[in-house]
Design an enzyme around this catalytic site. Structure first.
Site, mmCIF file in Angstrom:
data_model
loop_
_atom_site.group_PDB
_atom_site.id
_atom_site.type_symbol
_atom_site.label_atom_id
_atom_site.label_comp_id
_atom_site.label_asym_id
_atom_site.label_seq_id
_atom_site.Cartn_x
_atom_site.Cartn_y
_atom_site.Cartn_z
ATOM 1 N N LYS A 1 -7.253 46.433 9.199
ATOM 2 C CA LYS A 1 -6.946 45.300 8.592
ATOM 3 C C LYS A 1 -6.053 44.652 9.641
ATOM 4 O O LYS A 1 -6.148 43.168 9.860
ATOM 5 C CB LYS A 1 -6.055 45.709 7.444
ATOM 6 C CG LYS A 1 -5.159 44.611 6.847
ATOM 7 C CD LYS A 1 -4.266 45.151 5.659
ATOM 8 C CE LYS A 1 -2.992 45.660 6.027
ATOM 9 N NZ LYS A 1 -2.166 44.657 6.356
ATOM 10 N N ARG B 1 2.028 38.411 3.447
ATOM 11 C CA ARG B 1 3.071 37.834 4.610
ATOM 12 C C ARG B 1 2.174 37.593 5.908
ATOM 13 O O ARG B 1 2.395 36.612 6.444
ATOM 14 C CB ARG B 1 4.168 38.872 4.838
ATOM 15 C CG ARG B 1 5.022 38.223 5.678
ATOM 16 C CD ARG B 1 6.133 39.335 6.310
ATOM 17 N NE ARG B 1 6.373 39.313 7.801
ATOM 18 C CZ ARG B 1 7.428 38.415 8.054
ATOM 19 N NH1 ARG B 1 8.094 37.709 7.096
ATOM 20 N NH2 ARG B 1 7.464 38.043 9.281
ATOM 21 N N CYS C 1 10.623 40.656 1.306
ATOM 22 C CA CYS C 1 9.749 41.626 0.888
ATOM 23 C C CYS C 1 10.450 43.051 0.568
ATOM 24 O O CYS C 1 11.371 43.068 1.051
ATOM 25 C CB CYS C 1 8.351 41.616 1.659
ATOM 26 S SG CYS C 1 8.822 42.412 3.245
ATOM 27 N N ARG D 1 12.554 40.145 6.851
ATOM 28 C CA ARG D 1 11.385 39.559 7.671
ATOM 29 C C ARG D 1 11.094 38.015 7.814
ATOM 30 O O ARG D 1 10.166 37.478 7.461
ATOM 31 C CB ARG D 1 10.033 40.209 6.862
ATOM 32 C CG ARG D 1 9.896 41.554 6.845
ATOM 33 C CD ARG D 1 8.821 42.361 6.340
ATOM 34 N NE ARG D 1 7.621 42.359 7.368
ATOM 35 C CZ ARG D 1 6.496 42.451 6.812
ATOM 36 N NH1 ARG D 1 6.048 43.160 5.710
ATOM 37 N NH2 ARG D 1 5.468 42.766 7.896
ATOM 38 N N ARG E 1 -4.392 46.655 -0.724
ATOM 39 C CA ARG E 1 -4.292 45.538 0.053
ATOM 40 C C ARG E 1 -4.709 46.217 1.557
ATOM 41 O O ARG E 1 -5.212 45.297 2.154
ATOM 42 C CB ARG E 1 -2.681 45.204 0.262
ATOM 43 C CG ARG E 1 -2.306 44.241 -1.095
ATOM 44 C CD ARG E 1 -0.994 43.559 -0.430
ATOM 45 N NE ARG E 1 -0.728 43.336 0.936
ATOM 46 C CZ ARG E 1 0.279 43.712 1.649
ATOM 47 N NH1 ARG E 1 1.499 44.350 1.196
ATOM 48 N NH2 ARG E 1 0.300 43.421 2.938
HETATM 49 C C1 UD1 Z 1 3.253 43.527 11.693
HETATM 50 C C2 UD1 Z 1 2.257 44.309 10.960
HETATM 51 C C3 UD1 Z 1 2.948 45.266 9.886
HETATM 52 C C4 UD1 Z 1 3.988 46.327 10.889
HETATM 53 C C5 UD1 Z 1 4.961 45.388 11.751
HETATM 54 C C6 UD1 Z 1 5.589 46.395 12.618
HETATM 55 C C7 UD1 Z 1 0.313 42.969 10.790
HETATM 56 C C8 UD1 Z 1 -0.315 41.808 9.720
HETATM 57 N N1 UD1 Z 1 1.620 43.501 10.062
HETATM 58 O O1 UD1 Z 1 4.119 42.941 10.732
HETATM 59 O O2 UD1 Z 1 2.148 46.019 9.421
HETATM 60 O O3 UD1 Z 1 4.668 47.145 10.013
HETATM 61 O O4 UD1 Z 1 3.965 44.390 12.668
HETATM 62 O O5 UD1 Z 1 4.686 47.010 13.401
HETATM 63 O O6 UD1 Z 1 0.076 42.717 11.689
HETATM 64 N N2 UD1 Z 1 11.449 39.714 12.950
HETATM 65 C C9 UD1 Z 1 12.432 38.802 12.786
HETATM 66 N N3 UD1 Z 1 12.235 37.164 13.206
HETATM 67 C C10 UD1 Z 1 10.545 36.721 13.339
HETATM 68 C C11 UD1 Z 1 9.749 37.911 13.265
HETATM 69 C C12 UD1 Z 1 9.975 39.058 12.913
HETATM 70 O O7 UD1 Z 1 13.858 39.003 13.129
HETATM 71 O O8 UD1 Z 1 10.392 35.606 13.356
HETATM 72 C C13 UD1 Z 1 11.792 40.904 12.901
HETATM 73 C C14 UD1 Z 1 11.249 41.542 11.559
HETATM 74 O O9 UD1 Z 1 12.054 41.218 10.645
HETATM 75 C C15 UD1 Z 1 11.195 42.887 11.763
HETATM 76 C C16 UD1 Z 1 10.747 43.023 13.419
HETATM 77 O O10 UD1 Z 1 10.999 41.799 13.774
HETATM 78 O O11 UD1 Z 1 12.458 43.533 11.740
HETATM 79 C C17 UD1 Z 1 9.254 43.264 13.640
HETATM 80 O O12 UD1 Z 1 8.586 42.560 12.637
HETATM 81 P P1 UD1 Z 1 7.056 42.075 13.099
HETATM 82 O O13 UD1 Z 1 6.626 42.649 14.196
HETATM 83 O O14 UD1 Z 1 7.167 40.336 13.333
HETATM 84 O O15 UD1 Z 1 6.478 42.406 11.792
HETATM 85 P P2 UD1 Z 1 5.032 41.547 11.186
HETATM 86 O O16 UD1 Z 1 4.522 40.804 12.330
HETATM 87 O O17 UD1 Z 1 5.481 40.781 10.095
#
Ligand code: UD1
Length: 428
Positions: free
Chosen positions: A33, A104, A128, A133, A408
């Site tokens: 996914k 998201r 969430c 996030r 999902r």
């Molecule tokens: C992706 C995955 C999710 C997985 C996560 C971590 C997809 C669709 N989803 O989510 O399944 O659990 O990676 O492996 O691929 N953060 C910030 N600012 C930002 C972006 C992120 O502070 O602008 C923080 C987040 O709050 C979190 C950390 O960075 O604590 C990692 O998150 P991130 O890797 O961005 O997760 P997703 O990409 O949303």
């Protein structure tokens, strides 16, 4: 053109499990996914007909297709894992709240829309269940590329005549943030250098697929990625690789039911950190080229895990591994370093008899002899999977509600488990 979507699973469905049995047999893993979603967003960067194979039939994929159709694209087919999508007509730049709030990963369209249309209006996803996030790192990176970004009434408004290359350092490793900026940079003017990027297999795959379409990306899979902007990209034609989180979930399903399950169509290298922990815990894990077999060998001992960006232990497998540790001999410590609030499953596991205490980002799990079935509530995608696993091992019946979370991301979970011998059915 006809738009074909698979049967939507119902909102109020429940999963009923009579636990205590051993799982045995073979299970085939579906496409990833989290690899499919960024590739689908990347189709925005192309004109013409895109073809994706190996796409999992899960709700997040359907949501992304609705979003892409709303932008003016045309899904000509989504059937048996194949998507034909014509991106020629994309001309609308709005990703509405109704879709973004259910997934998201919709934020993945932000970079591609800015790159293609010079404009984007994407709803902020909001908090969430697993934490705040934010998208600040995506936004800052795009601003660095020359986009003017405003946040108005819950929406991100972005504008840029043409994005330009930038040197950008991610303060935190972010998977979708890295994907968003790589996609934006493919059509930007000049060179973009991204530092401290995510090295997840899904990000590396995205870069490879974009390169096959004419992008110029180097360094993916390391901490520093360089992208030379190009004028246009050809349509995408790719095969999505198997889901490593689904793979890990079935590995743990075998372990928690003291079973013997062969997992086929998977990439063992992508789940090495889990394999190591299962072996430490006393399980036998046999690795084939595209298969894994997890065999219970009379013992299950508590081991500690710490979630980290890839290749560390995946946060998306933390809840499932914790379910396993509730039945292990001795104590185990689970340290969640990626998300600040990813212990939503703990309260439900405790209702089944688990002994867990939480302090900040650490959970201490003291193994118990048995869990008992209970009415349970799924709170997010991976937490739901952990409840299914716990219910498979528990004595008696569990009824899990709000399983739209599980739909999902897991393709046919109840059929796959049923074929392995689980007493499981979906109640409409
Ligand atoms: C992706 C995955 C999710 C997985 C996560 C971590 C997809 C669709 N989803 O989510 O399944 O659990 O990676 O492996 O691929 N953060 C910030 N600012 C930002 C972006 C992120 O502070 O602008 C923080 C987040 O709050 C979190 C950390 O960075 O604590 C990692 O998150 P991130 O890797 O961005 O997760 P997703 O990409 O949303």
């Amino acid at each position: 053109m006809t738009v074909l979507f698979p049967r939507e699973k119902k909102y109020m469905d429940k999963i009923v499990i009579k636990g205590g049995g051993r799982l045995e047999g073979e299970v085939e893993i579906s496409g990833a996914k989290n690899a499919a979603l960024p590739i689908m967003a990347a189709m925005i960067l192309t004109t013409g007909k895109n073809k994706l194979d190996g796409v999992p039939q899960v709700r997040d994929v359907t949501t992304m297709l609705h979003l892409l159709n709303g932008l003016g694209g045309c899904t000509e087919e989504f059937n048996a894992g194949r998507i034909f999508f014509d991106a020629t007509g994309i001309n609308n730049f709005e990703a509405p709240y109704e879709l973004v709030s259910t997934m998201r990963a919709s934020c993945l369209v932000l970079g591609p829309l800015l790159a293609r249309l010079g404009r984007a209006k994407v709803s902020l996803p909001g908090g969430c269940a697993i934490g705040a996030r934010p998208l600040d790192l995506h936004i800052r990176g795009l601003e660095g590329m020359g986009a003017k970004i405003r946040l108005v009434q819950g929406y991100i408004y972005g504008e840029a005549k043409r994005l330009r290359g930038v040197r950008y350092y991610f303060d935190t490793v972010t998977v979708t943030g890295t994907a968003n900026l790589i996609m934006a940079a493919t059509l930007a003017d000049g060179e973009t250098v991204l530092e401290n990027v995510a090295k997840e297999p899904e990000v590396v795959f995205l870069a490879d697929v974009l390169n096959q379409s004419g992008a110029k990306i180097k360094g993916h899979g390391t901490d520093l990625v360089t992208i030379q902007g190009v004028q246009s990209l050809k349509p995408i034609n790719c095969n999505i690789f198997p889901d490593r989180i689904e793979t890990g979930t079935y590995m743990i399903a075998s372990a928690i039911t003291r079973g013997d399950v062969k997992i086929t169509n998977c990439i063992p290298k992508q789940v090495e950190s889990l394999t190591l922990k299962l072996r430490q815990s006393g399980l036998i894990v046999e690795e084939g080229e595209t298969s894994l077999r997890v065999i219970y060998d009379g013992q299950l001992n508590g081991v500690n895990i710490k979630t980290q960006p890839h290749p560390g232990f995946a946060t998306d497998l933390q809840a499932q591994f914790m379910a396993l540790m509730t039945l292990a001999q001795g104590k185990s410590i689970v340290l969640e370093t990626v998300f600040e609030n990813r212990f939503m499953h703990v309260a439900e596991l405790k209702r089944m008899g688990a002994d867990i205490t939480i302090q900040g980002r650490t959970a201490v799990v003291s193994g118990v002899k048995e869990l008992s079935g209970a009415p349970l509530m799924a709170t997010d995608l991976r937490a739901s999977a952990s409840l299914v696993l716990a219910a498979l091992a528990a004595k008696g019946e569990s009824v899990i509600s709000r399983i739209y979370h599980i739909d999902r991301g897991y393709s046919d979970i109840e059929q796959k488990l049923y074929r392995l011998g689980a007493k499981i059915f979906r109640k409409k």
